[in-house]
Enzyme design. Sequence first.
Site, PDB file in Angstrom:
ATOM      1  N   LYS A  54      31.322 -26.293 -62.765  1.00 44.68           N
ATOM      2  CA  LYS A  54      30.448 -25.494 -63.632  1.00 44.68           C
ATOM      3  C   LYS A  54      31.277 -24.767 -64.693  1.00 44.68           C
ATOM      4  O   LYS A  54      30.901 -24.736 -65.876  1.00 44.68           O
ATOM      5  CB  LYS A  54      29.640 -24.489 -62.793  1.00 44.68           C
ATOM      6  CG  LYS A  54      28.548 -25.163 -61.976  1.00 44.68           C
ATOM      7  CD  LYS A  54      27.936 -24.260 -60.907  1.00 44.68           C
ATOM      8  CE  LYS A  54      26.966 -25.066 -60.038  1.00 44.68           C
ATOM      9  NZ  LYS A  54      26.439 -24.360 -58.885  1.00 44.68           N
ATOM     10  N   GLN A  98      26.761 -18.776 -56.033  1.00 46.75           N
ATOM     11  CA  GLN A  98      26.786 -20.087 -55.388  1.00 46.75           C
ATOM     12  C   GLN A  98      26.243 -19.981 -53.961  1.00 46.75           C
ATOM     13  O   GLN A  98      26.624 -19.095 -53.195  1.00 46.75           O
ATOM     14  CB  GLN A  98      28.225 -20.635 -55.389  1.00 46.75           C
ATOM     15  CG  GLN A  98      28.386 -22.025 -54.840  1.00 46.75           C
ATOM     16  CD  GLN A  98      27.739 -23.110 -55.703  1.00 46.75           C
ATOM     17  OE1 GLN A  98      27.571 -22.959 -56.900  1.00 46.75           O
ATOM     18  NE2 GLN A  98      27.361 -24.204 -55.076  1.00 46.75           N
ATOM     19  N   ASP A 121      19.894 -19.870 -62.404  1.00 45.14           N
ATOM     20  CA  ASP A 121      19.471 -20.793 -61.345  1.00 45.14           C
ATOM     21  C   ASP A 121      17.950 -20.892 -61.280  1.00 45.14           C
ATOM     22  O   ASP A 121      17.420 -21.826 -60.668  1.00 45.14           O
ATOM     23  CB  ASP A 121      19.941 -20.268 -59.976  1.00 45.14           C
ATOM     24  CG  ASP A 121      21.205 -20.932 -59.474  1.00 45.14           C
ATOM     25  OD1 ASP A 121      21.406 -22.124 -59.783  1.00 45.14           O
ATOM     26  OD2 ASP A 121      21.973 -20.257 -58.771  1.00 45.14           O
TER      27      ASP A 121
HETATM   28  N1  GUN Z   1      24.508 -24.725 -54.071  1.00 44.89           N
HETATM   29  C1  GUN Z   1      24.183 -26.029 -54.217  1.00 44.89           C
HETATM   30  N2  GUN Z   1      23.448 -26.209 -55.340  1.00 44.89           N
HETATM   31  C2  GUN Z   1      23.318 -24.992 -55.906  1.00 44.89           C
HETATM   32  C3  GUN Z   1      22.684 -24.533 -57.105  1.00 44.89           C
HETATM   33  O1  GUN Z   1      22.055 -25.287 -57.859  1.00 44.89           O
HETATM   34  N3  GUN Z   1      22.787 -23.206 -57.355  1.00 44.89           N
HETATM   35  C4  GUN Z   1      23.434 -22.357 -56.531  1.00 44.89           C
HETATM   36  N4  GUN Z   1      23.478 -21.063 -56.860  1.00 44.89           N
HETATM   37  N5  GUN Z   1      24.047 -22.742 -55.417  1.00 44.89           N
HETATM   38  C5  GUN Z   1      23.977 -24.069 -55.123  1.00 44.89           C
END
Ligand code: GUN
Length: 287
Positions: A54, A98, A121
């Site tokens: 990311k 996350q 998100d």
């Molecule tokens: N863990 C796995 N996929 C995601 C996501 O799209 N966002 C977040 N915050 N954690 C994740």
Amino acid sequence: MSALLIDGKARAAALRAEVATGVAAFVAARGRAPGLTVVLVGDDPASAVYVGAKGKACLEVGMISAEHRLPAETAQADLLALIGRLNSDPAVDGILVQMPLPKHIDSDRVIAAIDPGKDVDGFHPVNAGRLAIGQPALVPCTPSGCLLLIREALGDISGAEAVVIGRSSIVGKPMAALLTAASATVTIAHSRTRDLAGHVARADIVVAAVGIPAMVQGHWIKPGACVIDVGINRIALPDGKTRLVGDVDFAAARERAGWITPVPGGVGPMTIACLLANTLSAAQARS
Ligand code: GUN
């Protein structure tokens, strides 16, 4: 007949290029770049890989990327205090915590503490509620990416029959809301659904998000349907190696579908591209 493959990598690259153009315009107008801050608690190796990806993707489109890596034993109060600081930091446009978080932390509490305007998100109840009632919202990245792939294949989906398999808050429910907003007729199927095969057989669009390898069988698929496979399941092979497979029996489904996403290379690449798009939208919406 063999289905056309929907190229998620190419669609994601095009979206990233669009975001990069938007970022350049934002910088010219505002004199600063949009900023995404990612918070990682603990040392789960898979999460560390996602967080790294990311950050790299942000830099590639000209955004500012920041990371807070906190130890697994971080107290919930300390995490909430960090989110409070990020909420009031004018350089932070997007906040992503996350998941999963360590067990002693209440993830619902943490998500609810994020400023909804910075919730890239789209997990905050305010954004989920706005999406549900058709108001502008930050939308979860995976279902946003799926809708872009569906539109790439089918264009207008008004009146189409769609079946979403899985009812999670992260994929299934927002996916159903997006398809409904696009005027599809939507069925949400889940672990208690009777006659899943019958529902799938009527669907022009199938979105599978259950996390069970090859659960959707190829002969269920309506000829010509658009099949979007959100599953990423690692399975063990007899030779001791492993392989990634989706929730759809790809080889069999490909023989009946009109369009299908591969795993990997379908939905996966769209998720980070949509995160970048959300971060730019969040920045643009702030004064
Ligand atoms: N863990 C796995 N996929 C995601 C996501 O799209 N966002 C977040 N915050 N954690 C994740």
